[in-house]
Design an enzyme around this catalytic site. Structure first.
Site, PDB file in Angstrom:
ATOM      1  N   ASP A  76       0.863  -1.178   0.000  1.00 12.89           N
ATOM      2  CA  ASP A  76       0.000   0.000   0.000  1.00 12.89           C
ATOM      3  C   ASP A  76       0.904   1.233   0.000  1.00 12.89           C
ATOM      4  O   ASP A  76       1.582   1.513   0.982  1.00 12.89           O
ATOM      5  CB  ASP A  76      -0.904  -0.005   1.239  1.00 12.89           C
ATOM      6  CG  ASP A  76      -1.801   1.228   1.290  1.00 12.89           C
ATOM      7  OD1 ASP A  76      -1.742   2.069   0.352  1.00 12.89           O
ATOM      8  OD2 ASP A  76      -2.565   1.343   2.265  1.00 12.89           O
ATOM      9  N   ASN A 105       3.511   5.466 -11.114  1.00  8.11           N
ATOM     10  CA  ASN A 105       2.179   5.514 -11.745  1.00  8.11           C
ATOM     11  C   ASN A 105       1.030   5.467 -10.738  1.00  8.11           C
ATOM     12  O   ASN A 105      -0.005   6.092 -10.963  1.00  8.11           O
ATOM     13  CB  ASN A 105       2.046   4.338 -12.733  1.00  8.11           C
ATOM     14  CG  ASN A 105       0.605   4.109 -13.141  1.00  8.11           C
ATOM     15  OD1 ASN A 105       0.046   4.852 -13.957  1.00  8.11           O
ATOM     16  ND2 ASN A 105      -0.043   3.111 -12.550  1.00  8.11           N
ATOM     17  N   TYR A 170      -6.797  16.915  -6.545  1.00  6.17           N
ATOM     18  CA  TYR A 170      -6.126  15.908  -7.382  1.00  6.17           C
ATOM     19  C   TYR A 170      -5.220  16.559  -8.431  1.00  6.17           C
ATOM     20  O   TYR A 170      -4.032  16.204  -8.518  1.00  6.17           O
ATOM     21  CB  TYR A 170      -7.160  14.975  -8.032  1.00  6.17           C
ATOM     22  CG  TYR A 170      -6.588  14.164  -9.164  1.00  6.17           C
ATOM     23  CD1 TYR A 170      -5.651  13.160  -8.910  1.00  6.17           C
ATOM     24  CD2 TYR A 170      -6.941  14.412 -10.491  1.00  6.17           C
ATOM     25  CE1 TYR A 170      -5.100  12.428  -9.952  1.00  6.17           C
ATOM     26  CE2 TYR A 170      -6.399  13.681 -11.528  1.00  6.17           C
ATOM     27  CZ  TYR A 170      -5.474  12.694 -11.264  1.00  6.17           C
ATOM     28  OH  TYR A 170      -4.907  11.976 -12.293  1.00  6.17           O
ATOM     29  N   ALA A 172      -3.853  19.334  -8.315  1.00  9.84           N
ATOM     30  CA  ALA A 172      -2.749  19.983  -7.598  1.00  9.84           C
ATOM     31  C   ALA A 172      -1.641  18.977  -7.290  1.00  9.84           C
ATOM     32  O   ALA A 172      -0.450  19.296  -7.383  1.00  9.84           O
ATOM     33  CB  ALA A 172      -3.265  20.628  -6.310  1.00  9.84           C
ATOM     34  N   LYS A 174      -0.919  16.484  -9.179  1.00 11.61           N
ATOM     35  CA  LYS A 174      -0.256  16.208 -10.446  1.00 11.61           C
ATOM     36  C   LYS A 174       0.605  17.393 -10.897  1.00 11.61           C
ATOM     37  O   LYS A 174       1.635  17.205 -11.555  1.00 11.61           O
ATOM     38  CB  LYS A 174      -1.300  15.839 -11.510  1.00 11.61           C
ATOM     39  CG  LYS A 174      -2.016  14.521 -11.212  1.00 11.61           C
ATOM     40  CD  LYS A 174      -1.025  13.373 -11.076  1.00 11.61           C
ATOM     41  CE  LYS A 174      -1.680  12.020 -10.945  1.00 11.61           C
ATOM     42  NZ  LYS A 174      -0.701  10.909 -10.862  1.00 11.61           N
TER      43      LYS A 174
HETATM   44  N1  LIG Z   1      -7.463   7.155 -16.054  1.00 12.13           N
HETATM   45  C1  LIG Z   1      -7.352   8.456 -16.347  1.00 12.13           C
HETATM   46  O1  LIG Z   1      -8.224   9.062 -16.996  1.00 12.13           O
HETATM   47  C2  LIG Z   1      -6.112   9.209 -15.904  1.00 12.13           C
HETATM   48  C3  LIG Z   1      -5.883  10.491 -16.462  1.00 12.13           C
HETATM   49  C4  LIG Z   1      -4.752  11.204 -16.070  1.00 12.13           C
HETATM   50  C5  LIG Z   1      -3.872  10.637 -15.152  1.00 12.13           C
HETATM   51  N2  LIG Z   1      -4.123   9.406 -14.624  1.00 12.13           N
HETATM   52  C6  LIG Z   1      -3.163   8.871 -13.652  1.00 12.13           C
HETATM   53  O2  LIG Z   1      -2.696   7.618 -14.107  1.00 12.13           O
HETATM   54  C7  LIG Z   1      -2.388   6.777 -12.998  1.00 12.13           C
HETATM   55  C8  LIG Z   1      -3.117   5.454 -13.142  1.00 12.13           C
HETATM   56  O3  LIG Z   1      -4.500   5.702 -13.268  1.00 12.13           O
HETATM   57  P1  LIG Z   1      -5.530   4.524 -13.658  1.00 12.13           P
HETATM   58  O4  LIG Z   1      -6.736   5.176 -14.227  1.00 12.13           O
HETATM   59  O5  LIG Z   1      -4.830   3.469 -14.415  1.00 12.13           O
HETATM   60  O6  LIG Z   1      -5.913   3.982 -12.194  1.00 12.13           O
HETATM   61  P2  LIG Z   1      -6.709   2.676 -11.755  1.00 12.13           P
HETATM   62  O7  LIG Z   1      -7.367   1.997 -12.904  1.00 12.13           O
HETATM   63  O8  LIG Z   1      -7.543   3.097 -10.597  1.00 12.13           O
HETATM   64  O9  LIG Z   1      -5.514   1.752 -11.223  1.00 12.13           O
HETATM   65  C9  LIG Z   1      -4.740   2.261 -10.176  1.00 12.13           C
HETATM   66  C10 LIG Z   1      -3.555   1.353  -9.943  1.00 12.13           C
HETATM   67  O10 LIG Z   1      -2.814   1.913  -8.855  1.00 12.13           O
HETATM   68  C11 LIG Z   1      -2.826   1.021  -7.773  1.00 12.13           C
HETATM   69  N3  LIG Z   1      -2.967   1.768  -6.529  1.00 12.13           N
HETATM   70  C12 LIG Z   1      -3.877   2.707  -6.217  1.00 12.13           C
HETATM   71  N4  LIG Z   1      -3.679   3.138  -4.973  1.00 12.13           N
HETATM   72  C13 LIG Z   1      -2.635   2.439  -4.480  1.00 12.13           C
HETATM   73  C14 LIG Z   1      -1.966   2.410  -3.250  1.00 12.13           C
HETATM   74  N5  LIG Z   1      -2.340   3.171  -2.229  1.00 12.13           N
HETATM   75  N6  LIG Z   1      -0.924   1.566  -3.084  1.00 12.13           N
HETATM   76  C15 LIG Z   1      -0.531   0.754  -4.100  1.00 12.13           C
HETATM   77  N7  LIG Z   1      -1.129   0.729  -5.299  1.00 12.13           N
HETATM   78  C16 LIG Z   1      -2.168   1.560  -5.476  1.00 12.13           C
HETATM   79  C17 LIG Z   1      -3.973   0.051  -8.024  1.00 12.13           C
HETATM   80  O11 LIG Z   1      -3.664  -1.167  -7.403  1.00 12.13           O
HETATM   81  P3  LIG Z   1      -4.754  -2.153  -6.692  1.00 12.13           P
HETATM   82  O12 LIG Z   1      -5.995  -2.072  -7.523  1.00 12.13           O
HETATM   83  O13 LIG Z   1      -4.080  -3.479  -6.700  1.00 12.13           O
HETATM   84  O14 LIG Z   1      -4.953  -1.618  -5.338  1.00 12.13           O
HETATM   85  C18 LIG Z   1      -3.972  -0.046  -9.533  1.00 12.13           C
HETATM   86  O15 LIG Z   1      -2.986  -0.946  -9.981  1.00 12.13           O
HETATM   87  C19 LIG Z   1      -2.766   7.570 -11.746  1.00 12.13           C
HETATM   88  O16 LIG Z   1      -1.617   8.222 -11.241  1.00 12.13           O
HETATM   89  C20 LIG Z   1      -3.768   8.593 -12.285  1.00 12.13           C
HETATM   90  O17 LIG Z   1      -3.815   9.739 -11.483  1.00 12.13           O
HETATM   91  C21 LIG Z   1      -5.224   8.679 -14.975  1.00 12.13           C
END
Ligand SMILES: NC(=O)c1ccc[n+]([C@@H]2O[C@H](COP(=O)([O-])OP(=O)(O)OC[C@H]3O[C@@H](n4cnc5c(N)ncnc54)[C@H](OP(=O)(O)O)[C@@H]3O)[C@@H](O)[C@H]2O)c1
Length: 265
Positions: A76, A105, A170, A172, A174
């Protein structure tokens, strides 16, 4: 257009990152999974990590089934810094003593009115999105610098540079990651460690699945016209992690279908 799943299941093997090792946080799903699978298909021995052991192991299994090398490490990243340092050590141990590529990430993005954000959400945003990357860079970048080479790729967001209602904290976090990227490029770049950001646009992942309609509406008027696929982010990360980006330091690469640049209506 081919789907993310179709592309991930037929990744061509290549040697872009042969002999390198990589740690990708938050790679048990979403963008991080695509990054881990692309880096591994490109030859990197890769640590896959998340909180959920089954999802983490499933990504490792997908990588090894297609001939790549990967290891599962659950943690975590919202936990205290001592636990994050132990996680960094665990990744080094799994990878034979060195992490060449760190991809920060893992992130959380609760979206609420400013006056509705709970104390726990504030803490999770700070701890996961800023503190964990900071502790991981502090743990691993000095050892990359001792070896004279390494790459850190941080995952930012298109939201870091625009005002979006009901999302203030959020973006902020980033914006902080983009600034940390520039600072770390200045701090570690002269010793061979390149640090850059990839800023995704609205991307279709497990985390955004419940807002699929909103994602489609947000991206309809962008040049790309549809949500970003995780694999599109992964290819940008691979480029920044590779020697092809040898002269790229402190940059933010937007992979957002043109969202931030155009704001078409
Ligand atoms: N999706 C978008 O539209 C978008 C746009 C801009 C930026 N981003 C950024 O891209 C990144 C990934 O986003 P995503 O949409 O792929 O997210 P997601 O589908 O929610 O997946 C998040 C990943 O991060 C892990 N995670 C979350 N909190 C955690 C913690 N406290 N400790 C360890 N692992 C953790 C999750 O692991 P578990 O499920 O195993 O817990 C999962 O593998 C993030 O930084 C997000 O801010 C996303």
């Amino acid at each position: 257009m081919r789907t993310n799943e179709d592309l991930l299941s037929s990744l061509p093997a290549d040697g872009t990152l042969a002999g390198r090792t990589a740690l990708v946080t938050g790679s048990s799903g979403g963008i991080g999974e695509a990054v881990a699978r692309v880096l591994a298909a490109s030859g990197a021995d890769t640590v896959v990590s998340g909180r959920n052991p089954e999802r983490t192991q499933a990504v490792v299994d997908a990588i090894t089934a297609s001939g790549g090398r990967a290891h599962a490490l659950t943690a975590d990243l919202g936990a205290d810094p001592a636990a994050i340092r132990a996680f960094a050590q665990g990744a080094e141990d799994a990878l034979g003593g060195r992490v060449d590529i760190l991809v920060n990430n893992a992130g959380v993005y609760p979206g609420f009115r400013t006056d509705a954000v709970t104390d726990d959400e504030m803490q999770a945003l700070w701890a996961t999105n800023i503190r964990a990357p900071h502790v991981l860079v502090a743990s691993l970048a000095p050892r990359m610098a001792e070896r004279g080479s390494g790459a850190v790729v941080n995952i930012g967001s298109w939201m870091a540079r625009v005002g979006v209602p009901n999302k203030a904290l959020y973006p902020a976090t980033k914006a902080a990651i983009e600034q940390l990227t520039r600072s770390w490029a200045a701090e570690y770049g002269p010793r061979g460690v390149r640090v850059n950001t990839v800023a995704p646009g609205a991307t279709a992942t497990r985390g955004t699945a419940k807002n699929a309609d909103a994602l489609a509406a947000m991206t309809k008027a962008t040049p790309a016209g549809t949500p970003v696929r995780p694999i599109d982010i992964a290819y940008a990360v691979r480029y920044l992690a590779s020697d092809e980006a040898a002269f790229v330091h402190g940059a933010t690469l937007d992979v957002d279908g043109g969202m931030a640049a155009t704001r078409l209506r």
